[in-house]
Scaffold this active site. Structure first.
Site, mmCIF file in Angstrom:
data_model
loop_
_atom_site.group_PDB
_atom_site.id
_atom_site.type_symbol
_atom_site.label_atom_id
_atom_site.label_comp_id
_atom_site.label_asym_id
_atom_site.label_seq_id
_atom_site.Cartn_x
_atom_site.Cartn_y
_atom_site.Cartn_z
ATOM 1 N N HIS A 2 0.860 -1.059 -0.170
ATOM 2 C CA HIS A 2 0.393 0.199 -0.137
ATOM 3 C C HIS A 2 1.079 0.951 0.026
ATOM 4 O O HIS A 2 0.594 2.191 0.102
ATOM 5 C CB HIS A 2 -1.013 -0.298 0.986
ATOM 6 C CG HIS A 2 -2.145 -0.823 1.356
ATOM 7 N ND1 HIS A 2 -3.409 -0.401 1.058
ATOM 8 C CD2 HIS A 2 -1.970 -2.123 1.292
ATOM 9 C CE1 HIS A 2 -4.117 -1.529 0.905
ATOM 10 N NE2 HIS A 2 -3.197 -3.052 1.083
ATOM 11 N N ASP B 156 3.766 9.328 -0.581
ATOM 12 C CA ASP B 156 2.341 8.841 -0.277
ATOM 13 C C ASP B 156 2.120 7.822 -1.334
ATOM 14 O O ASP B 156 3.088 8.140 -2.673
ATOM 15 C CB ASP B 156 1.680 10.455 -1.060
ATOM 16 C CG ASP B 156 0.682 9.337 0.682
ATOM 17 O OD1 ASP B 156 0.321 8.394 1.086
ATOM 18 O OD2 ASP B 156 -0.809 11.135 0.855
#
Ligand code: ADP
Length: 467
Positions: free
Chosen positions: A153, A362
């Protein structure tokens, strides 16, 4: 349909509250009557416990507690203080501790031992995130031969950075025991491929496949999405409206809301963002009194030390900017160190003229996608997005991309967003919405599962990753 077994540190026991992973995996497990295995969320003294089994809505759960030492060593220690910073390109913040690494390895082995006897021959195993890099290998060592996939992720950094982890080879070899390895972006996938070729002796078969020890491993980008339709609905909910009513007096007739929403974390680049807003006010006196930047970032329980420093930095930056530019009836920066629920956030996104999403790094950044889903297509706001958010790969045509380290450039982009004509805002929003609604959370899940289960009796939908 084959049974799906999801493995993640946190499970959605008690029902998925929020968040992409929890909802996506929950839906898949409900469809397939699957098993969800992971940490119970409880920290239990020193005695190791076995698994607790229960069922919710047809989903079977198998969860285990962490001991205090495991919670410290595996979770707060190795996962949060070694892997998280390195994977977000912050080797300078990483703390490598051999004992914590040993603990992380032990927890992976212990979890694998608890899971293995519950697996059935035809199961599909789907492991999530950096907490469980070695899990597939640990399952293989116990005798598991079935289809196994892994989704990361967070970002996968360039080899030079990943190699700073003392045990990088063992971790990466562990991941290579999967049949399918999924990443958020093509750039993460390529970093991993480059690393595996250079450090593990893997052979690159094509862009989306490696070969190692005679096995073929699929490597692919599956950018995670949100439940965009649901989020759009939330933006019209009563709670959303109530939140809008509460912030409206502060905006008056003509003040444009600039909104940032983040978990408090150094990867989010919030201080850089404050500086950019300060620069904007330096450069554009005509905006004084005309903008209101609200930053929502609640404190994080597990990152106490980093948080304290960040918090101080933000307080001092906001204080200085507000002191320099604020007036009797105007506070330029409002920094709210608390949490709001999804309905409320959806409402705030909807009236924000600018969504300011400028992480330093991110994996994806779902706030960017939520901001898009919540806009009024007839009068949409503008997304200012960091080029270092995974989301930038998909959203580059509609968002204003910025380098969050470039204060002047970010200030200029905010200015452009605030003054953008309606036609251009609509054109950009259309491009963004096409991605956010088209490549949503169900699309992500089906894309991954189609590759994990090539025998193909998944949902039957044809999934194209090319958008
Ligand atoms: P990360 O997973 O690193 O926290 P994402 O942007 O991908 O970052 O996902 C964050 C999720 O958490 C989003 O669904 C977002 O709405 C929610 N969230 C983030 N910050 C806040 C906040 N301050 N208050 C409430 N929810 C938040």
């Amino acid at each position: 349909m084959k049974r799906l077994v999801g493995v993640s540190n946190r499970t959605a026991a008690g029902g998925p509250k929020a968040g992409g992973l929890a909802v996506a995996l929950w839906d898949a497990l409900v469809q397939r009557k699957g098993l969800w295995f992971g940490w119970s969320g409880e920290v239990a003294g020193t005695a190791r416990r076995g698994v607790e089994l229960f069922e919710e809505e047809g989903v079977e759960f198998a969860v285990t507690d962490l001991t205090e030492a495991e919670h410290e060593g595996y979770y707060l220690g190795y996962a949060n203080r070694a892997l998280w910073p390195v994977l977000h390109y912050r080797v300078d913040l990483a703390n490598f501790d051999e004992e914590q690494y040993d603990c992380y390895r032990d927890v992976n082995r212990r979890f694998a031992k608890l899971l293995y006897p519950r697996l059935r021959e035809d199961d599909l195993v789907w492991i999530h995130d950096y907490h469980f890099f070695p899990m597939a290998q640990d399952l293989r060592d116990l005798g598991w031969t079935g289809r196994t996939g892994f989704f990361l992720h967070v970002p996968f950094p360039p080899p030079e950075i990943f190699k700073s982890v003392p045990d990088h080879r063992a971790l990466a070899k562990g991941v290579c025991a999967n049949d399918v390895i999924g990443f958020q972006t093509v750039s993460d996938r390529d970093n991993f491929a480059k690393y595996s070729v250079a450090e593990l002796g893997a052979k690159q078969l094509d862009d989306e496949a490696l070969s190692l020890d005679g096995r073929r491993i699929a490597i692919r980008a599956y950018p995670i999405g949100i439940d965009a339709v649901e989020f759009q609905k939330l933006s019209h909910s009563e709670e959303a409206k109530a939140a809008i009513e509460r912030i409206e007096p502060f905006l008056g007739d003509s003040r444009a809301l600039i909104l940032g929403v983040d978990r408090m974390d150094y990867s989010k680049g919030i201080p850089n963002r404050f500086q950019a807003v300060g620069r904007l006010l330096d450069n554009a006196p005509e905006l004084h009194g005309k903008i209101a930047y609200t930053q929502i970032a609640p404190p994080s329980r597990t990152k106490v030390e980093e948080y304290a420093e960040l918090r101080e930095q933000l307080d001092s930056l906001a204080g200085r900017i507000n002191g320099d530019y604020g007036d009797l009836d105007w506070i330029p920066i409002r920094y709210l160190a608390r949490s709001y629920n999804r309905d409320q956030l959806a409402g705030l996104y909807r009236i924000a003229r600018v969504g300011l999403v400028t992480p330093l790094h991110d994996g994806m950044n779902l706030v960017a996608k939520e901001y898009v889903a919540a806009q009024d297509p007839e009068d949409p706001g503008v997304l200012v997005l960091s080029q270092f958010a995974g989301a930038a790969e998909q959203l580059k045509d509609g968002a204003l991309l910025v380098n969050p380290h470039d204060t002047a450039g970010t200030a200029d982009a905010i200015h452009e967003a605030l003054t953008m004509p309606l036609a251009e805002r609509k054109r950009r929003h259309e491009a963004l919405a096409e991605v956010v609604f088209g490549q949503d959370i169900a699309w992500w899940r089906e894309a991954f599962l189609a590759d994990l289960d090539p025998s193909g009796n998944g949902s039957g939908s044809v999934v194209s990753l090319r958008g």
